[in-house]
Design a protein around this motif. Sequence first.
Motif, PDB file in Angstrom:
ATOM      1  N   MET A   1     -49.756 -30.944 -77.438  1.00 19.95           N
ATOM      2  CA  MET A   1     -49.042 -31.121 -76.088  1.00 19.95           C
ATOM      3  C   MET A   1     -47.743 -31.994 -76.067  1.00 19.95           C
ATOM      4  N   SER A   2     -47.289 -32.023 -77.023  1.00 22.89           N
ATOM      5  CA  SER A   2     -46.302 -32.881 -77.088  1.00 22.89           C
ATOM      6  C   SER A   2     -45.537 -31.888 -78.357  1.00 22.89           C
ATOM      7  N   ASN A   3     -46.023 -30.576 -78.941  1.00 26.18           N
ATOM      8  CA  ASN A   3     -45.188 -30.069 -79.731  1.00 26.18           C
ATOM      9  C   ASN A   3     -43.798 -28.803 -79.386  1.00 26.18           C
ATOM     10  N   GLN A   4     -44.435 -29.501 -77.696  1.00 28.48           N
ATOM     11  CA  GLN A   4     -43.424 -28.201 -77.328  1.00 28.48           C
ATOM     12  C   GLN A   4     -41.606 -28.961 -77.370  1.00 28.48           C
ATOM     13  N   ALA A   5     -40.614 -27.835 -77.669  1.00 30.43           N
ATOM     14  CA  ALA A   5     -39.597 -29.223 -77.557  1.00 30.43           C
ATOM     15  C   ALA A   5     -38.447 -28.651 -75.883  1.00 30.43           C
ATOM     16  N   LEU A   6     -38.223 -30.002 -75.608  1.00 29.07           N
ATOM     17  CA  LEU A   6     -37.195 -30.564 -74.821  1.00 29.07           C
ATOM     18  C   LEU A   6     -36.028 -29.642 -74.629  1.00 29.07           C
ATOM     19  N   THR A   7     -35.597 -29.539 -73.704  1.00 25.99           N
ATOM     20  CA  THR A   7     -34.227 -28.637 -73.125  1.00 25.99           C
ATOM     21  C   THR A   7     -33.448 -30.371 -73.427  1.00 25.99           C
ATOM     22  N   GLU A   8     -32.546 -29.153 -73.565  1.00 28.12           N
ATOM     23  CA  GLU A   8     -31.357 -29.971 -73.746  1.00 28.12           C
ATOM     24  C   GLU A   8     -31.157 -30.732 -72.708  1.00 28.12           C
ATOM     25  N   ALA A   9     -30.864 -29.951 -71.567  1.00 31.65           N
ATOM     26  CA  ALA A   9     -31.188 -30.995 -70.303  1.00 31.65           C
ATOM     27  C   ALA A   9     -31.908 -31.887 -69.991  1.00 31.65           C
ATOM     28  N   VAL A  10     -33.033 -31.597 -70.402  1.00 34.83           N
ATOM     29  CA  VAL A  10     -33.810 -32.739 -69.977  1.00 34.83           C
ATOM     30  C   VAL A  10     -33.756 -33.874 -70.901  1.00 34.83           C
ATOM     31  N   TYR A  11     -33.750 -33.495 -72.230  1.00 38.43           N
ATOM     32  CA  TYR A  11     -33.426 -34.759 -72.821  1.00 38.43           C
ATOM     33  C   TYR A  11     -32.247 -35.408 -72.904  1.00 38.43           C
ATOM     34  N   TYR A  12     -31.583 -34.596 -72.166  1.00 40.79           N
ATOM     35  CA  TYR A  12     -29.894 -36.072 -71.721  1.00 40.79           C
ATOM     36  C   TYR A  12     -30.386 -36.519 -70.639  1.00 40.79           C
ATOM     37  N   ILE A  13     -31.256 -36.023 -69.074  1.00 40.89           N
ATOM     38  CA  ILE A  13     -31.648 -36.191 -68.537  1.00 40.89           C
ATOM     39  C   ILE A  13     -32.211 -37.915 -68.378  1.00 40.89           C
ATOM     40  N   LEU A  14     -33.340 -37.109 -69.164  1.00 42.70           N
ATOM     41  CA  LEU A  14     -34.401 -38.737 -69.479  1.00 42.70           C
ATOM     42  C   LEU A  14     -33.473 -39.592 -70.192  1.00 42.70           C
ATOM     43  N   ARG A  83     -39.457 -40.717 -77.485  1.00 43.59           N
ATOM     44  CA  ARG A  83     -39.962 -40.528 -79.282  1.00 43.59           C
ATOM     45  C   ARG A  83     -40.409 -39.228 -79.734  1.00 43.59           C
ATOM     46  N   CYS A  84     -41.402 -38.286 -78.993  1.00 41.35           N
ATOM     47  CA  CYS A  84     -41.711 -37.126 -79.774  1.00 41.35           C
ATOM     48  C   CYS A  84     -40.174 -36.396 -80.060  1.00 41.35           C
ATOM     49  N   GLU A  85     -40.141 -36.613 -78.939  1.00 37.92           N
ATOM     50  CA  GLU A  85     -38.301 -35.123 -79.304  1.00 37.92           C
ATOM     51  C   GLU A  85     -37.788 -35.786 -80.789  1.00 37.92           C
ATOM     52  N   ILE A  86     -37.277 -36.668 -80.502  1.00 34.41           N
ATOM     53  CA  ILE A  86     -36.645 -37.730 -81.500  1.00 34.41           C
ATOM     54  C   ILE A  86     -36.980 -37.245 -82.343  1.00 34.41           C
ATOM     55  N   VAL A  87     -38.303 -37.433 -82.797  1.00 32.38           N
ATOM     56  CA  VAL A  87     -38.958 -37.062 -83.926  1.00 32.38           C
ATOM     57  C   VAL A  87     -39.324 -35.991 -84.843  1.00 32.38           C
ATOM     58  N   ARG A  88     -39.156 -34.812 -83.906  1.00 24.30           N
ATOM     59  CA  ARG A  88     -39.050 -33.108 -83.697  1.00 24.30           C
ATOM     60  C   ARG A  88     -37.694 -32.921 -84.272  1.00 24.30           C
ATOM     61  N   LEU A  89     -36.981 -33.634 -83.860  1.00 27.65           N
ATOM     62  CA  LEU A  89     -35.873 -33.546 -83.510  1.00 27.65           C
ATOM     63  C   LEU A  89     -35.280 -33.757 -84.816  1.00 27.65           C
ATOM     64  N   LYS A  90     -35.095 -35.528 -85.496  1.00 30.56           N
ATOM     65  CA  LYS A  90     -35.376 -35.458 -86.991  1.00 30.56           C
ATOM     66  C   LYS A  90     -35.838 -34.508 -88.159  1.00 30.56           C
ATOM     67  N   GLU A  91     -37.054 -33.747 -87.791  1.00 29.51           N
ATOM     68  CA  GLU A  91     -37.577 -33.070 -88.551  1.00 29.51           C
ATOM     69  C   GLU A  91     -36.957 -31.422 -88.477  1.00 29.51           C
ATOM     70  N   LEU A  92     -35.856 -31.429 -88.095  1.00 23.62           N
ATOM     71  CA  LEU A  92     -34.791 -29.837 -87.537  1.00 23.62           C
ATOM     72  C   LEU A  92     -34.385 -30.551 -88.617  1.00 23.62           C
ATOM     73  N   ILE A  93     -33.320 -31.820 -88.852  1.00 24.76           N
ATOM     74  CA  ILE A  93     -31.911 -31.600 -89.616  1.00 24.76           C
ATOM     75  C   ILE A  93     -32.649 -32.555 -90.288  1.00 24.76           C
ATOM     76  N   GLU A  94     -33.529 -33.341 -90.801  1.00 26.43           N
ATOM     77  CA  GLU A  94     -34.186 -33.320 -92.362  1.00 26.43           C
ATOM     78  C   GLU A  94     -34.409 -31.563 -93.076  1.00 26.43           C
ATOM     79  N   ASN A  95     -34.923 -30.654 -92.479  1.00 27.07           N
ATOM     80  CA  ASN A  95     -35.282 -29.188 -93.112  1.00 27.07           C
ATOM     81  C   ASN A  95     -34.163 -28.681 -92.839  1.00 27.07           C
ATOM     82  N   GLY A  96     -33.424 -28.401 -91.975  1.00 26.99           N
ATOM     83  CA  GLY A  96     -31.804 -28.039 -92.271  1.00 26.99           C
ATOM     84  C   GLY A  96     -31.114 -28.424 -92.943  1.00 26.99           C
ATOM     85  N   ASN A  97     -30.702 -29.821 -93.874  1.00 32.29           N
ATOM     86  CA  ASN A  97     -29.915 -30.311 -94.551  1.00 32.29           C
ATOM     87  C   ASN A  97     -30.070 -29.807 -96.149  1.00 32.29           C
TER      88      ASN A  97
END
Lengths: 104, 179
Positions: A1-14, A83-97
């Motif tokens: 359920m929480s595997n889906q990425a939030l949009t930038e707009a939703v992330y910043y609104i929250l 929080r789920c989104e932050i975990v996902r974003l961390k994964e993206l950044i770590e993999n990228g770096n």
Amino acid sequence: MSNQALTEAVYYILLSLVKPLHGYGIMQNVEQLSNGRVKLAAGTLYGAINTLLEKGWIVALAEEKESRKKEYVITDLGKQMLRCEIVRLKELIENGNHILEEEA
Amino acid sequence: MRKVVHKLFWMWDFDKEEKWLNEMAAKGLALISVGYFRYEFEDCVPGEYKICSEFLGNRFSGVESAKYIEFLEETGAEHVGTFSNWVYFRKKTSEESFQLFSDYSSRIQYLTRIIRFIALLGGLNLYMGCFNLFLFFYHNLYGNLIGTINLLIGAICMIGMTRLIRKRKKLKTEQQIFE
């Protein structure tokens, strides 16, 4: 359920609604948070607020007497989604770096 | 000084209308009210205002549209007028760039709102056209005339709808890569 990425707009609104804010306050806060990069348009924000209300990620606060502007605040469910989104974003950044550093 | 201009736009050319209104504003004529193919302008400092229009669709009902207009006014937009299902706003450009939608998903949703309406309008006309021409008023001059008009309106709607669907497809392709 929480595997889906939030949009930038939703992330910043929250993120903005960790403290109660009204619509225009959200727009200003998002622009400030992103150093002027993200400029939420009012129609987009209105649609997002209604969807987030339906999902129960944010709630509308009772209107104050002196101002007619409606304020919104994040719910526990909304915080959980953040929080789920932050975990996902961390994964993206770590993999990228990691991969780009290996390359270098 | 006020100036009234009569001009006709197809519903699917809403962005052409918006562009024209902004060209007028750049020339020093800011939209002040709207009506039947009628646009009224007042003098302004050239480039002072940016105009945006929106098709309300399901938000057309009084309460819903009032809520939406109030929300937009809170963000500093000025409600210029409402005509039929369309609402017009303007905002001083010095503040910030003014647009109503800022990401692909909301732009796609908006196009879908318009496409659905045109599909309904076009579909109904095609249906009534066939009904009038071939069933109800067969060999009746009046019925044939109405039926032909129905079919014509239906066909024009379908052409307009196809254009918007193509536009939406383009946005959807972009959305696969960007947000």
